[in-house]
Each structure stands twice: as C-alpha cells, then as structure tokens.
Enzyme design. Structure first.
Site, PDB file in Angstrom:
ATOM      1  N   CYS A  77      -0.803  -0.711  -4.873  1.00 31.18           N
ATOM      2  CA  CYS A  77      -2.026  -0.808  -5.395  1.00 31.18           C
ATOM      3  C   CYS A  77      -2.397   0.193  -6.763  1.00 31.18           C
ATOM      4  CB  CYS A  77      -3.119  -2.002  -5.437  1.00 31.18           C
ATOM      5  SG  CYS A  77      -4.007  -2.133  -5.503  1.00 31.18           S
ATOM      6  N   HIS A 175       0.173  -6.334  -3.378  1.00 34.66           N
ATOM      7  CA  HIS A 175      -0.143  -6.073  -1.951  1.00 34.66           C
ATOM      8  C   HIS A 175       1.108  -6.882  -1.215  1.00 34.66           C
ATOM      9  CE1 HIS A 175      -4.118  -3.648  -2.533  1.00 34.66           C
ATOM     10  NE2 HIS A 175      -4.312  -4.546  -3.327  1.00 34.66           N
ATOM     11  N   GLU A 177       1.260  -6.296   1.745  1.00 33.90           N
ATOM     12  CA  GLU A 177       0.980  -6.284   3.572  1.00 33.90           C
ATOM     13  C   GLU A 177      -0.181  -7.652   2.967  1.00 33.90           C
ATOM     14  OE1 GLU A 177      -0.328  -4.727   0.747  1.00 33.90           O
ATOM     15  OE2 GLU A 177      -2.299  -4.032   0.897  1.00 33.90           O
TER      16      GLU A 177
END
Lengths: 193, 251
Positions: A77, A175, A177
């Site tokens: 990001c 992202h 994650e």
C-alpha cells in the site's frame, strides 16, 4: 527464516504480522537498521499520509537504508508508493526504487477507491497459483502509473499498476494481508521466494 | 472493476455477540471470532462490529476481541460504538481494526473527524449517520437514533466528507428493522452529491432489496444484520443473484 516487518509508526503492522502467523511464519517488528539489513525477507507496510510517513522514515534514518537492501523486499500500500519516485500526496519525494510517479485519482471517481477489485496482466512469480482477475482488497486515493516495473494492473477509471517489481523489490497496492485466501497466497509466495 | 460490497454487522456487548445470531452449525454463536471467520469464509467482503458495551470493563473486553478477530480473520473489519477520542481509535487500530466508525462523537465535536483523518488517514475513518424523515426532511439523530438534532442529513454528510471522512455509513431509521428495503432515494442523492463511498444500512429483507440499493440507491456497499444472522439470506446466493443482475461482486 528471519522476516522483518519495518515498524516506523505508519502502518497497520499488526494485520501484516497476523497474516504471516496464519501462514506459519513468525516475523519480528523492527525499525533497527541492522536488524532490517540482516533479515532474509523485509516487509515494508504503510497506511496514512505519504509526507508524514516519509518524515518518520527520515527520522529513523530508514530512508537511506531501504533502497540499499539486497534481500527480497515487499512494500504494501503506502509502502509501495513510498518506493516510487514521487507522489502527489503532500508533494512527496519517494525512495526512487520504482521509476514511476504516484498520482491522485480523478475527482470524477469516488476517492478513496475502497473495496475489492481485480488484478490482471500478472507477470511475476509473486502471483504463482493465482488466476488472472483475482480479487484483492484496496483502499487508496493515489495510484502508480503503468511503467516498465508493472507486474499487475487494476482498473479504476484507468488502468494503473497494482503491483511493481524491480530486482529484489516488490510492491503491491492492495492489502494481501486482508485479501482472503488469494491475498494469503501472494504473501506466502513472497515469503517462500 | 471495483465491486459492490456485502457487509454483515455484528452487535457486540462485553466481547460477545448479542441479539439474534442464530447460526445452526456453530458451536458458539456468541463468539464473535467464530462468527467473523464463518462470514469471511462464506464470502462477506467486510465486517462491522458495533460495540454496545456500557461499561469500561466491557470495552476492554471488546478490545481483546478485536485483537482475536485480527489474528484469525483475513478480510477487513470496522469497529464502531462509543468511540470519542484519538486514544480510542489508536487502541482499536493497534489491536488490528482496519477502520473505525464514529457517530455521536462526530456530531458533538465535528473537529474529531479532521483530527482522526489527519492522524490515521481518511481510509480508516467511517462516519455513521442515523437519520429519519421529519416533516419531509431527513434529520440526523443522536445516541442510536433516540435524540433528534438540528442537522439535515445531506448538509451533515457533505460536512463530514469535507472534514476528511473516508466513507459514510447511512442508516435510515425509517427503514431499519422493517425488512422493507433500503432508503434508496436518500442513498442515491448521497451517492450523487458526495465523492466518497456510501454504505447503505437499514431495511434489508430480501435479495431484491440489495439489487435495488445498488441499482436505484447507487450504494457502494450494503450492510445488514438479521437477514444474515438468521440465515434468511445466504451471502453466496445473494452475490450470485447480484451478478445475474449485472451488479459487479466478488464471487
């Protein structure tokens, strides 16, 4: 394996750390130059505002360390955006790893782009096992243009770089994650490079 | 293309799920972590946790819950309810929440929105607005909708955007709990007049209601609680239907 998540005060480091745990890895959080230099893999996260984040990098002297790293580095990001040449956000000079400018999305769009969008034109081992048009979670107001380092594209008003690669440096705008099993796959691909 | 989002909302008290969660196959439907994982696997795009704890102790428990959700759930989530300071937000984000939602505290002190977006970035600041129509005017309400204010919905929404909110969660109190569809007229106006994403909330009862709020209400996301909790609408089936209606969703 020795994985370090750069902890410079501008990032949702917890989420990245937890995502690594779910894959069976145990990363450490650090802003120590030597710890970062000696890592096998480095993750460079970031959320928030670019010029503030850059200031924090400078304060800890990491701005001169990160571009010299030789092990695989993954910017996520804002981390990815800071690895670029410049960003329009706060007219910030980036670390210059990726030779590309970061610009603001057009005002005719809803900004930030928030939610799940697809990645396509995948051109890296980072995307091993992923289908073209896999969905990733994105939250951002600025984007990197398409350039020679582009390894995946996303469309929001225009096609832009949702991932970049140059030598040992990788950057993803989305992202991983927070992007379900497909995101976890990308993170796992990076950690097992 | 950016997809429309489906967001289940869970009410949390003292770290436990409350009110009408009735999943048949779960061992402990009161455990928010179990529920959150279930929803993530079933295709929810995001989750919202609304903390209705009344005590400080209860809030601490919620913070521990946030940490556990962040540990185990691989989709983004927002935490709202009783957030009134930078410190509150800092603890939630440090525990792994992706976004926070503020409501009454923003009405009482609008500068809070500026402060939060400057410190943490607009992307994590959701402003929730509860409103209902009074004499044909959409008026904003405080404290879970019990206290009317002088604020007009559309004026307040524009102010919130200007102050740096990254997203608006609009609940129509006229529609909430009715299962009669979302407030699409107001939603469409919000979506047209503002430049940040709008989450529709209140009124979900059928799959068609979701189709309508995306097509007529121009919403960017739709939030619902009971239709999901009671299994009346399955997320996967909902998304398949949305796609059949040419609404772009993640499947």
């Amino acid at each position: 394996m020795n994985i370090v998540i750069i902890d410079y005060g501008a990032g949702n480091t917890k989420s990245v750390q937890f995502a690594c745990h779910r894959l069976g890895f145990s990363p450490v959080l650090s802003n120590d130059k030597d710890v970062i230099r000696l890592a096998d893999k480095v993750i460079f996260p970031g959320v928030g505002q670019a010029s503030n984040a850059m200031q924090m990098l400078k304060k800890s002297g990491l701005d001169s360390v990160i571009p010299t790293l030789t092990q695989p580095v993954l910017g996520i990001c804002l981390g990815m955006q800071l690895l670029c040449n410049t960003t329009e956000e706060g007219h910030t000079q980036g670390l210059g790893v990726f030779d590309v400018a970061v610009k603001r999305f057009s005002n005719t769009l809803k900004v930030p782009q928030m939610g799940w969008n697809t990645i396509f034109s995948l051109e890296s081992n980072l995307f091993l096992g992923l289908k073209n048009d896999a969905y990733m979670y994105l939250v951002h107001s600025y984007y990197a243009e398409i350039c020679e380092h582009t390894i995946s594209q996303t469309n929001y008003g225009l096609n832009y770089s949702s991932a970049l690669k140059r030598d040992n440096f990788y950057g993803v705008q989305f992202h991983p994650e927070k992007s379900s099993t497909e995101g976890a796959q990308i993170l796992n691909n990076f950690l097992t490079l | 293309m950016l997809t429309k989002r489906i967001i289940p909302c869970l009410d949390i008290k003292d770290g436990r799920t409350v009110k009408g969660v009735n999943f048949i196959n779960l061992i402990d439907a009161g455990d928010p972590v179990v529920l959150a994982k279930e929803y993530a696997e079933k295709g929810a795009d995001e989750l919202v946790f609304l903390d209705i704890s009344a005590t400080l102790e209860g809030r601490k428990t919620t913070l521990e819950m946030v940490l556990k959700v962040a540990e185990q759930v691989n989709i983004p989530f927002t935490v709202g309810g009783g957030i009134s300071s930078i410190k509150d937000v800092d603890s939630l984000l440090k525990s792994g929440a992706d976004k926070v939602s503020i409501n009454s505290s923003a009405i009482k002190r609008p500068e809070l929105i500026n402060e939060l977006s400057a410190k943490f970035g607009s992307q994590c600041v959701v402003v929730a607005i509860d409103a209902k129509q009074i004499d044909g005017q959409w008026m904003v309400h405080l404290a879970g909708g019990s206290i009317p204010t002088e604020l007009n919905l559309f004026n307040w929404a524009k102010e919130v955007e200007m102050r740096g909110a990254g997203e608006i969660l609009f609940t129509s109190m006229d529609h909430d709990g009715t299962k009669d569809g979302f407030a699409n007229e107001a939603l469409s106006r919000l979506s047209t007049e503002l430049h940040i994403p709008i989450i529709a909330s209140g009124g979900a009862g059928t799959i068609q209601h979701f189709v309508d709020t995306f097509q007529i209400g121009k919403s960017d996301a739709a939030l619902a609680a009971s239709v999901f909790h009671f299994g009346e609408i399955k997320i996967h089936e909902l998304k398949e239907n949305l796609r059949k209606n040419n609404i772009n969703v993640r499947l």
